[in-house]
Design an enzyme around this catalytic site. Structure first.
Site, PDB file in Angstrom:
ATOM      1  N   ASP A 179      11.725  -3.621  -3.454  1.00 19.17           N
ATOM      2  CA  ASP A 179       9.860  -4.402  -4.217  1.00 19.17           C
ATOM      3  C   ASP A 179       9.316  -4.513  -2.542  1.00 19.17           C
ATOM      4  O   ASP A 179       9.789  -5.458  -2.318  1.00 19.17           O
ATOM      5  CB  ASP A 179      10.548  -5.199  -4.968  1.00 19.17           C
ATOM      6  N   ASP A 224       3.826  -0.343  -4.188  1.00 16.50           N
ATOM      7  CA  ASP A 224       4.475  -1.450  -3.402  1.00 16.50           C
ATOM      8  C   ASP A 224       6.308  -1.953  -4.525  1.00 16.50           C
ATOM      9  O   ASP A 224       7.104  -2.372  -3.905  1.00 16.50           O
ATOM     10  CB  ASP A 224       4.193  -2.583  -2.820  1.00 16.50           C
ATOM     11  N   GLU A 225       6.333  -0.534  -5.132  1.00 12.99           N
ATOM     12  CA  GLU A 225       8.014  -1.346  -5.379  1.00 12.99           C
ATOM     13  C   GLU A 225       8.222   0.519  -6.593  1.00 12.99           C
ATOM     14  O   GLU A 225       7.057   1.312  -6.724  1.00 12.99           O
ATOM     15  CB  GLU A 225       7.713  -1.738  -7.380  1.00 12.99           C
TER      16      GLU A 225
END
Length: 167
Positions: free
Chosen positions: A4, A99-100
């Site tokens: 993350d 973004d994960e």
């Protein structure tokens, strides 16, 4: 393994503009005095700025803040570069958002998983940039790995395994 990225949009903007490295950076959907904050770096968060805050409220808390309009095409391109770097070490099982991402580490020892996480972090810093930082969680399933990644932001590396967790 769950990755993350910390304050992704804001840290991408900081990475791309050296003049902002030591300033609170806020990302807005558009560059307008009436816009709101969709992302903020940790320097801004330390001053009390939060996602969803109006621009004028954010400026009251962080008068030196630099506002950047969101540039989603850059964030998406960087997302693909990040995936390429990670997949040099282990396949990305699922990208949960820009973004994960999650990687399956079945059949790997705990020591190997920790070493792999450190190698991925170093490669991302070198190839993507030192300001675009990941927090990484390791656990027996996706939910616990995501929780682990959230537990020590920014730049965290947390292992949750049954013997370390409370009942």
């Amino acid at each position: 393994l769950y990755i993350d990225f910390d304050a992704f949009f804001a840290n991408v903007e900081k990475q791309l503009d050296a003049s902002t490295h030591n300033l609170p950076v806020l990302v807005c959907p558009i560059y307008s005095p009436h816009s709101g904050v969709i992302a903020c770096c940790y320097a801004a968060k330390a001053l009390g700025v939060k996602r969803g805050m109006r621009r004028d409220e954010a400026l009251d808390l962080a008068p030196l803040a630099v506002f950047k309009p969101a540039r989603h095409e850059i964030y998406v391109a960087l997302h693909h570069e990040i995936i390429e770097v990670i997949e040099e070490f282990v396949p990305v099982t699922k990208a949960w958002s820009i973004d994960e991402m999650e990687c399956d580490l079945k059949h790997r020892s705990l020591e190997h998983a920790l070493e792999l996480a450190l190698q991925i972090r170093a490669a991302l810093s070198e190839r993507i940039g030192p300001l675009i930082t990941p927090s990484i969680g390791l656990a027996n399933n996706q939910l616990l790995a995501k929780i682990a990644a959230e537990m020590s932001k920014p730049r965290g590396l947390v292992l949750l395994e049954p013997r370390l967790m409370p009942e």
